[in-house]
Design a protein around this motif. Structure first.
Motif, PDB file in Angstrom:
ATOM      1  N   ALA A  38       0.858  -1.218   0.001  1.00 38.94           N
ATOM      2  CA  ALA A  38      -0.014  -0.115  -0.128  1.00 38.94           C
ATOM      3  C   ALA A  38       0.935   1.165   0.029  1.00 38.94           C
ATOM      4  O   ALA A  38       1.878   1.170   0.636  1.00 38.94           O
ATOM      5  N   HIS A  67      -3.413  -0.927  -2.679  1.00 37.93           N
ATOM      6  CA  HIS A  67      -4.079   0.092  -2.102  1.00 37.93           C
ATOM      7  C   HIS A  67      -3.281   1.367  -2.461  1.00 37.93           C
ATOM      8  O   HIS A  67      -2.161   1.415  -1.823  1.00 37.93           O
ATOM      9  N   THR A  92      -6.617   0.167  -5.488  1.00 38.68           N
ATOM     10  CA  THR A  92      -7.935   0.793  -5.059  1.00 38.68           C
ATOM     11  C   THR A  92      -7.663   2.167  -3.985  1.00 38.68           C
ATOM     12  O   THR A  92      -6.552   1.875  -3.324  1.00 38.68           O
ATOM     13  N   VAL A 146      -7.901  -2.865   5.538  1.00 39.28           N
ATOM     14  CA  VAL A 146      -7.268  -3.307   4.372  1.00 39.28           C
ATOM     15  C   VAL A 146      -6.175  -4.475   4.713  1.00 39.28           C
ATOM     16  O   VAL A 146      -5.312  -4.403   5.504  1.00 39.28           O
TER      17      VAL A 146
END
Length: 318
Positions: A38, A67, A92, A146
């Motif tokens: 991420a 992410h 995302t 997440v």
């Protein structure tokens, strides 16, 4: 001045200097899990190449970033999100429910920021801010998680600096990615006493009582690390840093209430905040002279004064 290379500062946490405005002003972070990674915070669009270079340096392919998380949608934190998402095909975007829509349609965000900075300075700082397709954006309510493949990041609602602010809890390192919820701590002010934490009261949604609750909620997790956007990791003595932040906030509010009304209020308040800063730096033993200190914190003093004025005009409730 050259930017430092991205480096791992805690297990699986990479710090990179975004290069936004000046070195060591705005950090972005990469968090590596067992299956994906991420990116937390994006700074401005001009920072995206730095983020991609850091990913490559740590052998993380763009397709392996699952992410991108922004703590809030102020553009020094989220201005590069649109450009970065274009470069990360599987990612995302995770944002606070109150802020996510402004990344799908950034027109109001752009207009509001341009009003604060002025159109020319806005374009210089932020450039192009493309919208993000709604299908790639997730609203993260309090407690949203997440999973990076065995490494879970938990989003907590964190009002005070802004209503659309979240913080990211990383139990693996007992740390929080704090955005602006834990103030500013510039490395230039470090001394033998450690880091100095200074409030940030950027316009327009300052809520001091909510900010105190947010800080207390983070402290309840007994964190060992705070990963600040402005700038870098604080490690150890987190309660001391929190107390310093909240005492500084109280002084900000006192100075705001004491500021004269009328057209000279902003200048007077900014000068009072500068005095607070300089006194704090001197007591801390920070290796900064007056002019250097005012250069390092100059933009923050302006923005803090503006935010406090908005707070005063809204009733000045603590």
């Amino acid at each position: 001045m050259r930017l430092d290379p991205a480096r791992e500062i805690a297990p699986g946490v990479v710090l990179l200097d975004s290069g936004y405005v000046r070195p060591k002003l705005a950090a972005c972070y990469v968090v590596r899990g067992g299956a994906s990674a991420a990116v937390i915070e994006t700074a401005a669009s001009s920072s995206v190449p730095r983020i991609l270079e850091a990913l490559a340096a740590f052998r993380i392919a763009p397709a392996d970033v699952s992410h991108v998380v922004v703590t809030h949608v102020h553009l020094d934190h989220a201005g590069g999100a649109g450009k970065l998402m274009e470069a990360l095909p599987r990612a995302t975007l995770v944002a606070h429910p109150r802020g996510a829509r402004h990344l799908v349609d950034p027109s109001k965000l752009i207009a509001g920021t341009a009003e604060v900075y002025g159109e020319a300075r806005f374009r210089e700082l932020y450039g192009d801010i493309p919208p993000i397709p709604a299908a790639r954006v997730v609203e993260a309510p309090d407690g949203y998680e997440v999973d990076l493949g065995g490494r879970v990041l938990r989003m907590l609602d964190a009002p005070g600096h802004a209503k659309h602010h979240l913080v990211v809890h990383d139990p693996t390192t007992r740390g929080f990615f704090t955005g602006d919820a834990f103030g500013l701590s510039y490395r230039e002010a470090d001394s033998a006493k450690g880091p100095l934490v200074f409030p940030t009261t950027t316009p327009v949604q300052l809520d001091p009582a909510a900010l105190r609750r947010t800080v207390e909620r983070m402290l309840a997790e007994n964190p060992e690390r705070m990963y600040l956007t402005h700038f870098g990791m604080l490690e150890g003595e987190i309660p001391r840093a929190a107390a310093q932040l909240l005492e500084g906030l109280d002084e900000h509010l006192r100075l705001a209430r004491a500021a004269p009304s009328g057209p000279g209020r902003h200048a007077a308040l900014r000068e009072a905040l500068a005095g607070q800063l300089l006194r704090g730096l001197a007591a801390h033993g920070a290796p900064l002279g007056r002019e250097e200190a005012l250069a390092v914190y100059g933009v923050d003093l302006d923005l803090n004064a503006q935010g406090l004025e908005v707070w005063l005009d809204a009733g000045g409730n603590a």
